[in-house]
Write an enzyme that holds these catalytic residues in place. Structure first.
Site, PDB file in Angstrom:
ATOM      1  N   LYS A   1      44.934  39.346  44.399  1.00 20.45           N
ATOM      2  CA  LYS A   1      45.337  38.610  43.257  1.00 20.45           C
ATOM      3  C   LYS A   1      46.295  39.395  42.303  1.00 20.45           C
ATOM      4  O   LYS A   1      47.273  38.869  41.948  1.00 20.45           O
ATOM      5  CB  LYS A   1      44.126  37.871  42.627  1.00 20.45           C
ATOM      6  CG  LYS A   1      43.217  37.308  43.500  1.00 20.45           C
ATOM      7  CD  LYS A   1      41.990  36.785  42.985  1.00 20.45           C
ATOM      8  CE  LYS A   1      41.057  36.163  43.988  1.00 20.45           C
ATOM      9  NZ  LYS A   1      41.588  35.005  44.215  1.00 20.45           N
TER      10      LYS A   1
ATOM     11  N   TRP B   1      32.230  30.791  42.141  1.00 18.56           N
ATOM     12  CA  TRP B   1      32.172  32.013  42.833  1.00 18.56           C
ATOM     13  C   TRP B   1      30.911  32.719  42.339  1.00 18.56           C
ATOM     14  O   TRP B   1      30.298  33.471  43.306  1.00 18.56           O
ATOM     15  CB  TRP B   1      33.389  32.947  42.429  1.00 18.56           C
ATOM     16  CG  TRP B   1      34.538  32.458  43.471  1.00 18.56           C
ATOM     17  CD1 TRP B   1      35.735  31.991  43.181  1.00 18.56           C
ATOM     18  CD2 TRP B   1      34.501  32.366  44.927  1.00 18.56           C
ATOM     19  NE1 TRP B   1      36.563  31.490  44.137  1.00 18.56           N
ATOM     20  CE2 TRP B   1      35.813  31.843  45.230  1.00 18.56           C
ATOM     21  CE3 TRP B   1      33.692  32.963  45.954  1.00 18.56           C
ATOM     22  CZ2 TRP B   1      36.153  31.622  46.481  1.00 18.56           C
ATOM     23  CZ3 TRP B   1      34.129  32.605  47.234  1.00 18.56           C
ATOM     24  CH2 TRP B   1      35.319  32.087  47.683  1.00 18.56           C
TER      25      TRP B   1
ATOM     26  N   ASP C   1      31.974  40.690  39.239  1.00 21.36           N
ATOM     27  CA  ASP C   1      32.975  40.415  39.946  1.00 21.36           C
ATOM     28  C   ASP C   1      34.338  40.121  39.328  1.00 21.36           C
ATOM     29  O   ASP C   1      34.307  39.061  38.488  1.00 21.36           O
ATOM     30  CB  ASP C   1      32.492  39.187  40.863  1.00 21.36           C
ATOM     31  CG  ASP C   1      33.575  38.472  41.962  1.00 21.36           C
ATOM     32  OD1 ASP C   1      34.635  39.067  41.722  1.00 21.36           O
ATOM     33  OD2 ASP C   1      33.610  37.511  42.381  1.00 21.36           O
TER      34      ASP C   1
END
Length: 376
Positions: free
Chosen positions: A212, A104, A188
């Protein structure tokens, strides 16, 4: 009704209490006779939902008045564009730096390259860590002392928990102290947001997609230091400009009303159940149980360096990869769902976010033990 354990990396399972409240509010929110799905984003009802969600999140994080909370659409990948469009030009030369620690963070870097001079200043994918020769690419985190920003860079971005690779890094203060004084940290935190205490005061921006630990897909939460607002590039769409979102209280356009409502319920649930510190304790215990079991056998393999093993996304492989599909099929028969690893790395992965109770982790461990006894 039997309920399965959802080990998906996202969308993840919601707490039962939250699901129960949703089932009530879908028909009649707060005894108003109105479904929560019918609430207008300009109404007094949504004002209540929004203000309470923001207040509860601010309390959970212990967030100072220097920061604002924005609820933005576009998901984590959208955030990878929102950040550079708002921040890369802060120092006048459209420059930003990145730490690459897995899938990511590399995706974030590629997106930012569209908007200026973007560089990788540390990367654990192409070099071998001196004292970690047994660990391959994306299984550790670059050493803090090696991380420096370039002159004129507006920000340094990294991923605090690589959902796919299972690498987690939380010593943000060490990096904040080593970078150029004109740069800020952008993090992030999608996968470990609200799972442990995080040093937001060391950052300029923290973002996390909600599906999440903070709700359902459809909304991404941004924590933005207020003095960084007002630097958007001319090409930045109006709906993604921090300034418009801040002054419009995340309602510059129609926001994801239902997703924000669900996030608000999750924030309330977290506060009722001990807050972030209690979640941190729970997640430490759950992950330790699972890692201890895997470390006790050669049948299951976790390749991540112990110092940065994620507490919430635990990738692993079988000693015999040919058994992987059988493992997944039999796991589903036991009610252990979404255990397959990401397509980019294969293998298996157990995501054990806040809403996953210890009972779910124990059921997984018991299944893994039974599977090994039969196939090992």
């Amino acid at each position: 009704m039997a309920r399965f354990w959802n080990f998906s990396a996202g969308p993840s399972m919601l707490p039962y209490d939250v699901l129960n409240q949703i089932s009530i509010d879908v028909l009649d929110w707060n005894s108003t006779g109105i479904s929560v799905t019918d609430i207008n984003h300009r109404s007094k009802y949504f004002e209540i939902i929004y203000n309470q969600a923001e207040s509860d999140l601010r309390a959970l994080l212990g967030l100072s008045s220097d920061y604002c909370i924005l609820f933005i659409q576009g998901g984590g990948q959208g955030a990878n564009a929102v950040v550079p469009m708002n921040m890369i030009g802060m120092n006048g030369i459209n420059r930003a730096d990145f730490i690459i620690s897995g899938y990511w963070s590399y995706k974030s870097y590629l997106e930012a390259c569209k908007y200026g001079d973007v560089s990788i200043v540390a990367d654990n994918g192409y070099t071998t860590k001196i004292d970690c020769n047994d660990y391959g690419p994306y299984t550790w985190f670059p050493e803090n002392k090696s991380i420096k920003t370039r002159e004129g860079s507006s920000y340094l971005q990294f991923c605090s928990n690589e959902t796919i690779n299972g690498v987690e890094f939380v010593d943000w203060g060490d990096i904040a102290n080593s970078i150029n004084k004109d740069a800020v940290l952008v993090v992030d935190a999608s996968s470990n947001f609200l799972t442990r205490v995080l040093d937001i005061d060391d950052t300029g921006v923290v973002f996390a997609c909600a599906q999440k630990n903070a709700g359902i897909s459809g909304v991404t939460i941004f924590i933005v230091r207020k003095d960084l607002i007002g630097n958007a590039l001319n090409i930045c769409p109006s709906i993604f400009d921090y300034m418009n979102l801040f002054h419009g209280h995340s309602r510059y356009n129609t926001p994801p009303v239902f997703a924000i409502y669900v996030s608000g319920l999750v924030f309330k649930w977290l506060r009722r159940n001990g807050g972030v510190k209690k979640m941190e304790s729970n997640n430490l215990e759950k992950s330790r149980m699972l890692y201890d079991f895997m470390d006790s056998t050669s049948f299951y393999i976790n390749k991540i360096h112990p110092s940065v093993r994620s507490r919430v996304n635990i990738p692993f492989h079988l000693k015999n990869d040919l058994l992987t599909n059988i493992f997944i099929e039999k796991a589903e028969n036991r009610g252990l769902m979404n255990i397959r690893g990401h397509r980019s790395v294969g293998g298996l992965r157990a995501s054990i976010y806040n809403a996953m109770p210890i009972d779910g982790v124990m059921d997984l461990i018991n299944y893994m033990r039974d599977f090994e006894c039969y196939y090992g």
